[in-house]
Design a protein around this motif. Structure first.
Motif, short mmCIF file in Angstrom:
data_model
loop_
_atom_site.label_atom_id
_atom_site.label_comp_id
_atom_site.label_asym_id
_atom_site.label_seq_id
_atom_site.Cartn_x
_atom_site.Cartn_y
_atom_site.Cartn_z
N ILE A 1 0.84 -1.19 0.00
CA ILE A 1 0.00 0.00 0.00
C ILE A 1 0.88 1.25 0.00
CG2 ILE A 1 -2.01 -1.05 1.11
CD1 ILE A 1 -1.05 0.23 3.73
N ALA A 2 0.38 2.30 -0.60
CA ALA A 2 1.08 3.57 -0.63
C ALA A 2 0.16 4.63 -0.08
CB ALA A 2 1.49 3.92 -2.06
N LEU A 3 0.63 5.36 0.90
CA LEU A 3 -0.14 6.51 1.34
C LEU A 3 -0.09 7.52 0.21
CD1 LEU A 3 0.72 4.99 3.97
CD2 LEU A 3 0.41 7.15 5.13
N PRO A 4 -1.21 8.19 -0.09
CA PRO A 4 -1.24 9.05 -1.28
C PRO A 4 -0.25 10.21 -1.21
CG PRO A 4 -3.29 9.22 -0.01
CD PRO A 4 -2.47 8.16 0.63
N PHE A 5 0.23 10.62 -2.38
CA PHE A 5 1.04 11.82 -2.47
C PHE A 5 0.18 13.01 -2.08
CE2 PHE A 5 2.73 8.91 -5.60
CZ PHE A 5 4.10 9.11 -5.58
N SER A 6 0.80 14.01 -1.47
CA SER A 6 0.05 15.24 -1.23
C SER A 6 0.96 16.45 -1.46
CB SER A 6 -0.52 15.25 0.19
OG SER A 6 0.51 15.19 1.15
N CYS A 7 0.32 17.57 -1.79
CA CYS A 7 1.06 18.80 -2.06
C CYS A 7 1.34 19.50 -0.74
CB CYS A 7 0.24 19.71 -2.97
SG CYS A 7 1.00 21.32 -3.23
#
Ligand SMILES: [Zn+2]
Length: 95
Positions: free
Chosen positions: A52-58
């Motif tokens: 699983i990957a925690l989502p990218f965020s700006c």
């Protein structure tokens, strides 16, 4: 190459790590980590585990890239056009 993948899996079963942390732990380039991730996801699917990957965020506007299909980092934020994208953390989980 199989060994590197297994080492990445072992690391991610213990803790969440960014691609950069994985690359430093194993002495490989960050790009190689991203190259391995889709294959790791596939091979884990047959073992009752999941990558699983925690989502990218700006980091500037907080935009979260929830619909990314690829594992690699987006170049810049489509909302504020900035390039400060937080690195995602990866983790291997069992069922
Ligand atoms: Zn942004």
């Amino acid at each position: 190459m199989g060994t590197v993948r297994q080492e990445i899996i072992n690391l991610l079963m213990d803790r969440e790590m960014t691609a950069r942390q994985i690359s430093q732990a194993l002495g490989i380039r960050e790009k190689e980590v991203y190259d391995h991730l889709p294959n790791i996801a596939r091979s884990l699917a047959g073992q009752g585990k999941k990558l699983i990957a925690l989502p990218f965020s700006c980091m500037d506007c907080g935009h979260v890239f929830t619909d990314r299909k690829r594992w690699s980092r987006p170049g810049r934020c489509p909302i504020c056009k900035n390039g400060h994208i937080q690195e995602p953390r990866f983790r291997v989980v069992g069922f």
